[in-house]
Design a protein around this motif. Structure first.
Motif, short mmCIF file in Angstrom:
data_model
loop_
_atom_site.label_atom_id
_atom_site.label_comp_id
_atom_site.label_asym_id
_atom_site.label_seq_id
_atom_site.Cartn_x
_atom_site.Cartn_y
_atom_site.Cartn_z
N GLN A 1 0.83 -1.20 0.00
CA GLN A 1 0.00 0.00 0.00
C GLN A 1 0.87 1.25 0.00
O GLN A 1 0.60 2.21 -0.74
N GLU A 2 1.91 1.28 0.82
CA GLU A 2 2.78 2.46 0.87
C GLU A 2 3.43 2.72 -0.49
O GLU A 2 3.58 3.87 -0.90
N ARG A 3 3.81 1.66 -1.16
CA ARG A 3 4.47 1.82 -2.46
C ARG A 3 3.52 2.47 -3.46
O ARG A 3 3.93 3.36 -4.24
N LEU A 4 2.26 2.09 -3.46
CA LEU A 4 1.29 2.67 -4.37
C LEU A 4 1.06 4.16 -4.06
O LEU A 4 1.00 4.99 -4.97
N VAL A 5 0.93 4.48 -2.78
CA VAL A 5 0.68 5.87 -2.39
C VAL A 5 1.90 6.75 -2.69
O VAL A 5 1.77 7.86 -3.20
N LEU A 6 3.09 6.24 -2.38
CA LEU A 6 4.30 7.03 -2.57
C LEU A 6 4.52 7.37 -4.04
O LEU A 6 5.06 8.44 -4.36
N ALA A 7 4.08 6.50 -4.93
CA ALA A 7 4.27 6.74 -6.36
C ALA A 7 3.57 8.02 -6.82
O ALA A 7 3.98 8.62 -7.82
N ASP A 8 2.54 8.45 -6.09
CA ASP A 8 1.80 9.66 -6.47
C ASP A 8 2.32 10.91 -5.78
O ASP A 8 1.77 12.01 -5.98
N ILE A 9 3.36 10.78 -4.96
CA ILE A 9 3.95 11.93 -4.28
C ILE A 9 5.20 12.35 -5.04
O ILE A 9 6.07 11.52 -5.29
N PRO A 10 5.32 13.60 -5.44
CA PRO A 10 6.52 14.03 -6.17
C PRO A 10 7.78 13.71 -5.35
O PRO A 10 7.80 13.85 -4.12
N GLU A 11 8.81 13.29 -6.04
CA GLU A 11 10.03 12.86 -5.36
C GLU A 11 10.58 13.95 -4.45
O GLU A 11 11.08 13.68 -3.35
N ALA A 12 10.48 15.20 -4.88
CA ALA A 12 11.01 16.30 -4.09
C ALA A 12 10.24 16.54 -2.80
O ALA A 12 10.70 17.25 -1.90
N GLU A 13 9.03 15.95 -2.68
CA GLU A 13 8.21 16.14 -1.50
C GLU A 13 8.23 14.94 -0.56
O GLU A 13 7.65 15.00 0.53
N ARG A 14 8.88 13.87 -0.94
CA ARG A 14 8.78 12.63 -0.17
C ARG A 14 9.45 12.72 1.20
O ARG A 14 9.06 12.01 2.13
N TRP A 15 10.46 13.55 1.34
CA TRP A 15 11.13 13.68 2.62
C TRP A 15 10.17 14.10 3.72
O TRP A 15 10.38 13.76 4.90
N LYS A 16 9.11 14.80 3.38
CA LYS A 16 8.16 15.26 4.39
C LYS A 16 7.43 14.09 5.05
O LYS A 16 7.03 14.17 6.22
N THR A 17 7.27 13.01 4.31
CA THR A 17 6.66 11.82 4.89
C THR A 17 7.57 11.18 5.92
O THR A 17 7.13 10.74 6.98
N TYR A 18 8.86 11.13 5.64
CA TYR A 18 9.77 10.29 6.43
C TYR A 18 10.60 11.04 7.46
O TYR A 18 11.13 10.40 8.39
N LEU A 19 10.73 12.36 7.35
CA LEU A 19 11.70 13.11 8.15
C LEU A 19 11.66 12.73 9.62
O LEU A 19 12.69 12.41 10.21
N GLU A 20 10.50 12.77 10.23
CA GLU A 20 10.41 12.50 11.67
C GLU A 20 9.54 11.27 11.98
O GLU A 20 9.24 11.03 13.15
N ARG A 21 9.21 10.50 10.96
CA ARG A 21 8.45 9.27 11.21
C ARG A 21 9.35 8.03 11.34
O ARG A 21 8.91 7.02 11.84
N VAL A 22 10.57 8.13 10.84
CA VAL A 22 11.43 6.95 10.86
C VAL A 22 12.65 7.16 11.77
O VAL A 22 13.43 6.26 11.95
#
Length: 438
Positions: free
Chosen positions: A417-438
């Motif tokens: 599921q995460e892989r499908l959702v991440l594909a729709d997020i621009p690469e330049a914006e993906r850090w916002k998902t992971y910065l403080e979640r991992v």
């Protein structure tokens, strides 16, 4: 620690991504925690990185989204020094209504693996080394932090630099104080080669306690960084052209007489050590999803970037994925070097130790140890693609013998599921998902 000293406190259990899911409770609930009063849907530990339910999850559609029971772990309550209002966190673990361990809980999965060692009268001891990066995310991007000493932005990494550590002395002093208050045994802190990158080593201790403390240390670092006007991240690759963050695990096994079962009095170690190495090697490629659980995790696997990418082991060789360090034979151990800093500590230890005990029980024989630079050798490689790693983890028969089936199933569904959702997020914006979640 007395929870009654606080007006409220938190209870939480780690989900598959190592994020705490739980509740804020009044102090009056403190005496009820061990009675099964605190309940939460089983599916809450099987949500994606954004906290969304997993589509078609059996936890929802086969059980009617049944509740589980949260029970306090042996870790006990810990203070939360990063909060402005004093409070405490009680780490919890999930059981089913019938009182059985819920094996979709990463901590219960690790307990399941450790029980296999206990069945032999063995205890596992582990230590972690974690890298993290301090960043400035104030301008809708991430960039190196501003040095509190000079007022200027950091422009270069400084390996083992005391000057860089001292420049951030207020942060690190508070970090050491917070770790002591939480009972986290910090051994050392060093500057690493990346921009604003540091590494912490935690003491060798009981494996479950080591996993607990690794998770709690992540919470502490991220929380305190915000108090100092920065963000801290364990992302595997915060900057495309800079060093990535890794997490190494050292482990040894002790029998009922207190003897290290890896120690034969010499540098080569016992046959049991060889079998454990063989198990770790056999599971390594199919365990890539545990070592690199997120889409951006795979940016770290670049040749020559200090992240082992090949399935191999060696004595005293830091280019190998599995290293047997030198030193006194009584301290003989295995260092597993493949994981990124963005992992779930419970899942990492469960996968590594599950592979080790499977190798021991099957009496596997490892390939010969390598010599020289692993990057220059023709060796089997870890998965380099997230999708490939997801499917291999879900189908590999050796992994199925190392980890609980429920955990494997839930992990695969979550990551698909995460892989499908991440594909729709621009690469330049993906850090916002992971910065403080991992």
């Amino acid at each position: 620690m007395e929870l009654g000293q606080y007006r409220t406190f938190r209870v939480g259990a780690a989900d598959l991504n190592g994020q705490m899911r739980g509740k804020r409770l009044p102090a009056s609930f403190a005496d009820k925690l061990a009675t099964g009063t605190v309940r939460m849907p089983l599916s809450a530990l099987n949500v994606d990185i954004w906290g969304h339910d997993i589509a078609d999850s059996p936890l929802v559609f086969e059980t009617g989204d049944a509740d589980g029971i949260l029970m306090p772990t042996e870790r006990g309550p810990v203070p939360m020094p990063w909060l402005s209002t004093p409070s405490a966190l009680v780490p919890m673990t999930m059981q089913t209504e019938a009182g059985a361990p819920f094996l979709g809980d990463p901590r219960q999965a690790l307990r399941h693996v450790l029980d296999r060692f206990l069945a032999r009268g063995w205890r596992v001891f582990a230590a972690t080394e974690m890298e993290f990066t301090l960043v400035d995310d104030n301008d809708n991007t991430i960039q190196p932090p501003i040095s509190p000493r000079s007022g200027r932005r950091i422009f270069a990494g400084e390996v083992l630099s005391l000057n860089e550590l001292d420049a951030f002395d207020p942060f690190f002093t508070e970090l050491y104080d917070g770790a002591e208050a939480m009972g986290i045994p910090v051994q050392s802190m060093i500057g690493e080669c990346g921009l604003g990158q540091f590494e912490v080593t935690l003491n060798h201790q009981d494996a479950m306690r080591a996993a607990d403390d690794a998770l709690l240390f992540k919470l502490l670092v991220r929380g305190l960084a915000r108090r100092h006007g920065m963000a801290a991240t364990f992302m595997a690759k915060p900057y495309a052209e800079d060093a990535g963050n890794g997490m190494h695990v050292h482990f040894s096994v002790v029998d009922e007489q207190g003897r290290n079962v890896f120690d034969n009095g010499g540098p080569e170690g016992t046959g049991t050590l060889q079998q454990a190495l063989a198990g770790c090697a056999a599971a390594m490629r199919a365990s890539t999803l545990i070592f690199a659980p997120h889409g951006p995790s795979y940016d770290r696997f670049a040749i020559g970037a200090h992240a082992p990418t090949s399935v191999c082991w060696a004595y005293e060789n830091r280019t190998a994925a599995l290293r047997v360090p030198g030193g006194a034979p009584a301290a003989r151990r295995i260092e597993h070097r493949t994981a990124g800093g963005d992992i779930n500590p419970y899942l990492l230890l469960a996968a590594v130790l599950g592979a080790a005990i499977e190798g021991i029980e099957e009496e596997l024989i490892p390939p010969p140890p390598i010599t020289g630079n692993a990057y220059d050798l023709d060796l089997p490689q870890l998965c380099t693609d997230w999708g490939e790693a997801i499917e291999l983890f879900g189908s590999d028969p050796f992994i199925a013998r190392c980890l609980p089936a429920e955990l494997i199933r839930n992990m695969v569904m979550t990551k698909r599921q995460e892989r499908l959702v991440l594909a729709d997020i621009p690469e330049a914006e993906r850090w916002k998902t992971y910065l403080e979640r991992v």
